[in-house]
Enzyme design. Structure first.
Site, PDB file in Angstrom:
ATOM      1  N   HIS A 159      -5.036  33.496  19.531  1.00  0.00           N
ATOM      2  CA  HIS A 159      -5.180  34.754  18.892  1.00  0.00           C
ATOM      3  C   HIS A 159      -6.083  35.708  19.875  1.00  0.00           C
ATOM      4  O   HIS A 159      -7.320  35.653  19.840  1.00  0.00           O
ATOM      5  CB  HIS A 159      -5.996  34.533  17.675  1.00  0.00           C
ATOM      6  CG  HIS A 159      -6.439  35.707  16.969  1.00  0.00           C
ATOM      7  ND1 HIS A 159      -7.359  35.674  15.764  1.00  0.00           N
ATOM      8  CD2 HIS A 159      -5.920  36.968  16.892  1.00  0.00           C
ATOM      9  CE1 HIS A 159      -7.214  37.115  15.199  1.00  0.00           C
ATOM     10  NE2 HIS A 159      -6.469  37.751  15.734  1.00  0.00           N
ATOM     11  N   MET A 214      -7.538  38.743  20.705  1.00  0.00           N
ATOM     12  CA  MET A 214      -8.321  40.281  20.186  1.00  0.00           C
ATOM     13  C   MET A 214      -8.653  40.910  21.511  1.00  0.00           C
ATOM     14  O   MET A 214     -10.018  40.945  21.891  1.00  0.00           O
ATOM     15  CB  MET A 214      -9.506  39.785  19.576  1.00  0.00           C
ATOM     16  CG  MET A 214      -8.913  39.516  17.925  1.00  0.00           C
ATOM     17  SD  MET A 214     -10.100  38.308  17.122  1.00  0.00           S
ATOM     18  CE  MET A 214      -9.798  36.622  18.146  1.00  0.00           C
ATOM     19  N   ASP A 254      -6.703  34.683   8.404  1.00  0.00           N
ATOM     20  CA  ASP A 254      -7.809  34.397   9.201  1.00  0.00           C
ATOM     21  C   ASP A 254      -9.127  35.211   9.037  1.00  0.00           C
ATOM     22  O   ASP A 254      -8.914  36.495   8.947  1.00  0.00           O
ATOM     23  CB  ASP A 254      -7.488  34.723  10.649  1.00  0.00           C
ATOM     24  CG  ASP A 254      -8.529  34.348  11.627  1.00  0.00           C
ATOM     25  OD1 ASP A 254      -9.327  33.730  11.410  1.00  0.00           O
ATOM     26  OD2 ASP A 254      -7.945  34.685  12.981  1.00  0.00           O
TER      27      ASP A 254
END
Ligand code: DX5
Ligand code: ZN
Length: 215
Positions: free
Chosen positions: A65, A67, A174
């Site tokens: 993921h 970010m 999430d």
């Protein structure tokens, strides 16, 4: 059955290998790897070096993921390090479509994520090109935050959008997931639950994962 993606962000990094083995034995389906750059979110976490090193100890699916700003510049490094799926934020990439293509070209599955305040409309145009939609239920940056209930209607809308496609597209949620809210998240269409603190701060990883799957 729902997929549990265990986020290692709340693991004890002084014994990360043991922690990963423990969640694997406890029934985690995927390892969720939270990559933060201190720009897109106010925290710095994991990079490709660490992904490469933990790739040696488990064959579990690596769900990365990202970010980070300019995720397009790092796709290749994460793929080489062993990512199976790379999720980017719709808010962070200059050209989302070309970044999605880049992820596919390096042989990974691709996910698109939106923050709690981002409308689902932002990803309508790319739904046919992705394998996963991630709806954030906390403001990205840290584990241990509370689930934002206001995103539930958006989870439902994301599922409706996914149902219109003829392809398998996972719906992942999430942030702040625990045994109390896992049920309603699943009822609204989620098929992948990410959890960090609910698993790693529990006394028994196996029970925690079972509670997420069965609640
Ligand atoms: C937050 C991360 C999450 C986080 C979840 O920015 O994307 O994956 O680790 O942590 P919990 O489950 O503790 O909310
Ligand atoms: Zn995450």
């Amino acid at each position: 059955m729902v997929i549990v993606a265990s986020s290692i962000l709340s693991a004890d990094f002084s014994k990360l290998g043991e922690e990963i083995k423990a969640i694997e034995h406890a029934g985690a389906d995927w390892i969720h790897i939270d990559v933060m750059d201190g720009h897109f979110v106010p925290n710095i976490t994991i990079g490709p070096v660490l992904v490469k090193s933990i790739r040696k100890i488990t064959s579990l699916f690596f769900d990365c993921h990202l970010m980070i700003e300019k995720p397009e510049d790092y796709v290749e490094q994460f793929a080489k390090a062993g990512a199976d799926l790379i999720t980017i934020h719709a808010e962070s990439s200059l050209n989302v479509k070309s970044t999605i293509k880049k992820i596919k070209d390096v042989g990974c599955k691709v996910g698109i994520s939106i923050n709690p305040e981002t409308p689902i409309d932002l990803i309508k145009d790319v739904i046919e090109e992705v394998d996963l939609v991630l709806v954030m239920s906390v403001h990205p940056g840290f584990s241990g935050q509370s689930f934002i209930k206001d995103v539930i209607p958006k989870i439902k809308k994301a599922k409706e959008l996914i149902n219109k496609t003829k392809r398998k597209v996972y719906l992942q949620v999430d942030g702040g997931i625990n045994k109390e809210n896992a049920g309603i998240i699943k009822e609204n269409g989620a098929d992948v639950l990410v959890a960090a603190s609910f698993i790693f701060k529990s006394d028994n990883y196996k029970d925690a994962i079972k509670q997420l799957k069965e609640s």
